[in-house]
Motif scaffolding. Structure first.
Motif, PDB file in Angstrom:
ATOM      1  N   SER A   1     -15.644  53.454 -16.269  1.00  0.00           N
ATOM      2  CA  SER A   1     -14.910  52.192 -16.342  1.00  0.00           C
ATOM      3  C   SER A   1     -13.740  52.368 -17.297  1.00  0.00           C
ATOM      4  O   SER A   1     -13.630  53.386 -17.981  1.00  0.00           O
ATOM      5  CB  SER A   1     -15.829  51.061 -16.806  1.00  0.00           C
ATOM      6  OG  SER A   1     -16.329  51.322 -18.097  1.00  0.00           O
TER       7      SER A   1
ATOM      8  N   SER B   1      -8.946  46.945 -20.119  1.00  0.00           N
ATOM      9  CA  SER B   1      -7.784  46.295 -19.513  1.00  0.00           C
ATOM     10  C   SER B   1      -6.474  46.664 -20.210  1.00  0.00           C
ATOM     11  O   SER B   1      -5.407  46.542 -19.622  1.00  0.00           O
ATOM     12  CB  SER B   1      -7.965  44.778 -19.497  1.00  0.00           C
ATOM     13  OG  SER B   1      -8.113  44.284 -20.810  1.00  0.00           O
TER      14      SER B   1
ATOM     15  N   PRO C   1     -14.165  50.015 -12.311  1.00  0.00           N
ATOM     16  CA  PRO C   1     -14.328  48.685 -12.894  1.00  0.00           C
ATOM     17  C   PRO C   1     -13.534  48.609 -14.206  1.00  0.00           C
ATOM     18  O   PRO C   1     -13.434  49.591 -14.937  1.00  0.00           O
ATOM     19  CB  PRO C   1     -15.823  48.581 -13.178  1.00  0.00           C
ATOM     20  CG  PRO C   1     -16.458  49.707 -12.442  1.00  0.00           C
ATOM     21  CD  PRO C   1     -15.418  50.760 -12.283  1.00  0.00           C
TER      22      PRO C   1
ATOM     23  N   LEU D   1     -17.694  43.042 -16.986  1.00  0.00           N
ATOM     24  CA  LEU D   1     -16.755  43.220 -15.889  1.00  0.00           C
ATOM     25  C   LEU D   1     -15.599  42.224 -15.988  1.00  0.00           C
ATOM     26  O   LEU D   1     -15.814  41.019 -16.098  1.00  0.00           O
ATOM     27  CB  LEU D   1     -17.485  43.035 -14.547  1.00  0.00           C
ATOM     28  CG  LEU D   1     -16.635  43.227 -13.294  1.00  0.00           C
ATOM     29  CD1 LEU D   1     -16.161  44.680 -13.177  1.00  0.00           C
ATOM     30  CD2 LEU D   1     -17.437  42.833 -12.058  1.00  0.00           C
TER      31      LEU D   1
ATOM     32  N   GLY E   1     -12.600  43.078 -13.956  1.00  0.00           N
ATOM     33  CA  GLY E   1     -11.809  43.307 -12.750  1.00  0.00           C
ATOM     34  C   GLY E   1     -12.074  44.683 -12.181  1.00  0.00           C
ATOM     35  O   GLY E   1     -12.966  45.401 -12.639  1.00  0.00           O
ATOM     36  N   MET E   2     -11.273  45.026 -11.197  1.00  0.00           N
ATOM     37  CA  MET E   2     -11.323  46.354 -10.579  1.00  0.00           C
ATOM     38  C   MET E   2      -9.898  46.860 -10.442  1.00  0.00           C
ATOM     39  O   MET E   2      -8.974  46.086 -10.196  1.00  0.00           O
ATOM     40  CB  MET E   2     -11.952  46.292  -9.182  1.00  0.00           C
ATOM     41  CG  MET E   2     -13.452  46.140  -9.161  1.00  0.00           C
ATOM     42  SD  MET E   2     -14.328  47.646  -9.598  1.00  0.00           S
ATOM     43  CE  MET E   2     -14.031  48.668  -8.155  1.00  0.00           C
TER      44      MET E   2
ATOM     45  N   ILE F   1      -4.203  43.726 -12.718  1.00  0.00           N
ATOM     46  CA  ILE F   1      -5.363  42.946 -12.255  1.00  0.00           C
ATOM     47  C   ILE F   1      -5.269  41.459 -12.566  1.00  0.00           C
ATOM     48  O   ILE F   1      -6.066  40.674 -12.049  1.00  0.00           O
ATOM     49  CB  ILE F   1      -6.694  43.508 -12.816  1.00  0.00           C
ATOM     50  CG1 ILE F   1      -6.798  43.295 -14.323  1.00  0.00           C
ATOM     51  CG2 ILE F   1      -6.888  44.969 -12.422  1.00  0.00           C
ATOM     52  CD1 ILE F   1      -8.211  43.485 -14.871  1.00  0.00           C
TER      53      ILE F   1
ATOM     54  N   LYS G   1      -6.140  38.425 -10.120  1.00  0.00           N
ATOM     55  CA  LYS G   1      -6.893  38.893  -8.943  1.00  0.00           C
ATOM     56  C   LYS G   1      -8.368  38.565  -9.111  1.00  0.00           C
ATOM     57  O   LYS G   1      -8.923  38.679 -10.201  1.00  0.00           O
ATOM     58  CB  LYS G   1      -6.757  40.405  -8.773  1.00  0.00           C
ATOM     59  CG  LYS G   1      -5.425  40.866  -8.292  1.00  0.00           C
ATOM     60  CD  LYS G   1      -5.494  42.356  -8.025  1.00  0.00           C
ATOM     61  CE  LYS G   1      -4.219  42.867  -7.405  1.00  0.00           C
ATOM     62  NZ  LYS G   1      -4.325  44.303  -7.122  1.00  0.00           N
ATOM     63  N   SER G   2      -8.997  38.176  -8.015  1.00  0.00           N
ATOM     64  CA  SER G   2     -10.438  37.935  -8.074  1.00  0.00           C
ATOM     65  C   SER G   2     -11.169  39.277  -8.069  1.00  0.00           C
ATOM     66  O   SER G   2     -10.652  40.278  -7.577  1.00  0.00           O
ATOM     67  CB  SER G   2     -10.888  37.080  -6.890  1.00  0.00           C
ATOM     68  OG  SER G   2     -10.565  37.721  -5.679  1.00  0.00           O
ATOM     69  N   CYS G   3     -12.349  39.280  -8.633  1.00  0.00           N
ATOM     70  CA  CYS G   3     -13.164  40.485  -8.680  1.00  0.00           C
ATOM     71  C   CYS G   3     -14.535  40.155  -8.101  1.00  0.00           C
ATOM     72  O   CYS G   3     -15.243  39.298  -8.624  1.00  0.00           O
ATOM     73  CB  CYS G   3     -13.295  40.989 -10.116  1.00  0.00           C
ATOM     74  SG  CYS G   3     -14.291  42.481 -10.230  1.00  0.00           S
ATOM     75  N   HIS G   4     -14.880  40.812  -7.036  1.00  0.00           N
ATOM     76  CA  HIS G   4     -16.165  40.596  -6.381  1.00  0.00           C
ATOM     77  C   HIS G   4     -17.172  41.592  -6.932  1.00  0.00           C
ATOM     78  O   HIS G   4     -16.822  42.709  -7.301  1.00  0.00           O
ATOM     79  CB  HIS G   4     -16.014  40.765  -4.873  1.00  0.00           C
ATOM     80  CG  HIS G   4     -14.946  39.886  -4.312  1.00  0.00           C
ATOM     81  ND1 HIS G   4     -15.138  38.550  -4.077  1.00  0.00           N
ATOM     82  CD2 HIS G   4     -13.663  40.144  -3.965  1.00  0.00           C
ATOM     83  CE1 HIS G   4     -14.036  38.017  -3.605  1.00  0.00           C
ATOM     84  NE2 HIS G   4     -13.117  38.965  -3.530  1.00  0.00           N
ATOM     85  N   TYR G   5     -18.416  41.183  -6.975  1.00  0.00           N
ATOM     86  CA  TYR G   5     -19.472  42.046  -7.495  1.00  0.00           C
ATOM     87  C   TYR G   5     -20.787  41.654  -6.836  1.00  0.00           C
ATOM     88  O   TYR G   5     -20.903  40.615  -6.180  1.00  0.00           O
ATOM     89  CB  TYR G   5     -19.587  41.915  -9.022  1.00  0.00           C
ATOM     90  CG  TYR G   5     -19.870  40.514  -9.486  1.00  0.00           C
ATOM     91  CD1 TYR G   5     -21.180  40.039  -9.589  1.00  0.00           C
ATOM     92  CD2 TYR G   5     -18.832  39.646  -9.806  1.00  0.00           C
ATOM     93  CE1 TYR G   5     -21.440  38.743  -9.996  1.00  0.00           C
ATOM     94  CE2 TYR G   5     -19.079  38.347 -10.217  1.00  0.00           C
ATOM     95  CZ  TYR G   5     -20.384  37.900 -10.310  1.00  0.00           C
ATOM     96  OH  TYR G   5     -20.642  36.617 -10.716  1.00  0.00           O
TER      97      TYR G   5
END
Length: 158
Positions: free
Chosen positions: A13, A16, A36, A44, A46-47, A73, A76-80
């Motif tokens: 990882s 930021s 990540p 977490l 973001g990605m 980032i 931006k949305s970050c899905h997990y």
């Protein structure tokens, strides 16, 4: 089959405030295409993908060492997903979100692994291509991939 059964652990990882130059170098050295992004509490945030880096280089007209991960980032949305999620849930999220990899987080939002289409294929068919005992069908994989690759109509009409 649960996400924890096929996710890979030991995921690299980044912070930021890292520069894209540092992240691109790390991705190259580790032979990975996504990382990540974690905050100061290792949660977490973001990605970042190799594509994000390439697009930032092309569009921001700055050297990579002058662009932070946060610059890319932000917004931006970050899905997990979670280790106890069923793999089909992760595939559905990947398809709907049009992403090939997704971080796996614990209840505290700390990254515990990553799952990607490659992981799903390897655990379904193995590296030899021989079908393993699995609850994931070829149709499940194909449907997910079709959703991910579906043309972005917003960009196509612009």
């Amino acid at each position: 089959m649960m996400v924890r059964d096929i996710m890979h652990k030991g995921v690299k990882s980044c912070a930021s405030n890292s520069t894209l130059d540092d992240i691109a170098t790390q991705m190259w050295n580790e032979d990975i295409g996504a990382m990540p992004v974690v905050d100061q509490n290792r949660k977490l945030a973001g990605m970042i993908t190799d594509r994000d880096i390439a697009m930032a280089a092309a569009l921001k007209h700055k050297p990579l060492w002058e662009i932070s991960v946060q610059d890319v980032i932000a917004g931006k949305s970050c899905h997990y997903c979670r280790p106890d999620d069923e793999v089909h849930q992760a595939l559905e999220l990947m398809g709907e979100s049009r992403i090939r990899r997704i971080p796996v987080v614990d209840e505290g939002m700390h990254v515990t692994g990553m799952i990607g289409l490659k992981d799903v294929v390897e655990h379904t068919y193995g590296q030899s291509g021989q079908r393993k005992k699995s609850t994931i069908s070829a149709d499940d994989l194909l449907t997910t991939y079709q959703k991910i690759c579906k043309p972005n109509l917003l960009q196509a009409t612009a």
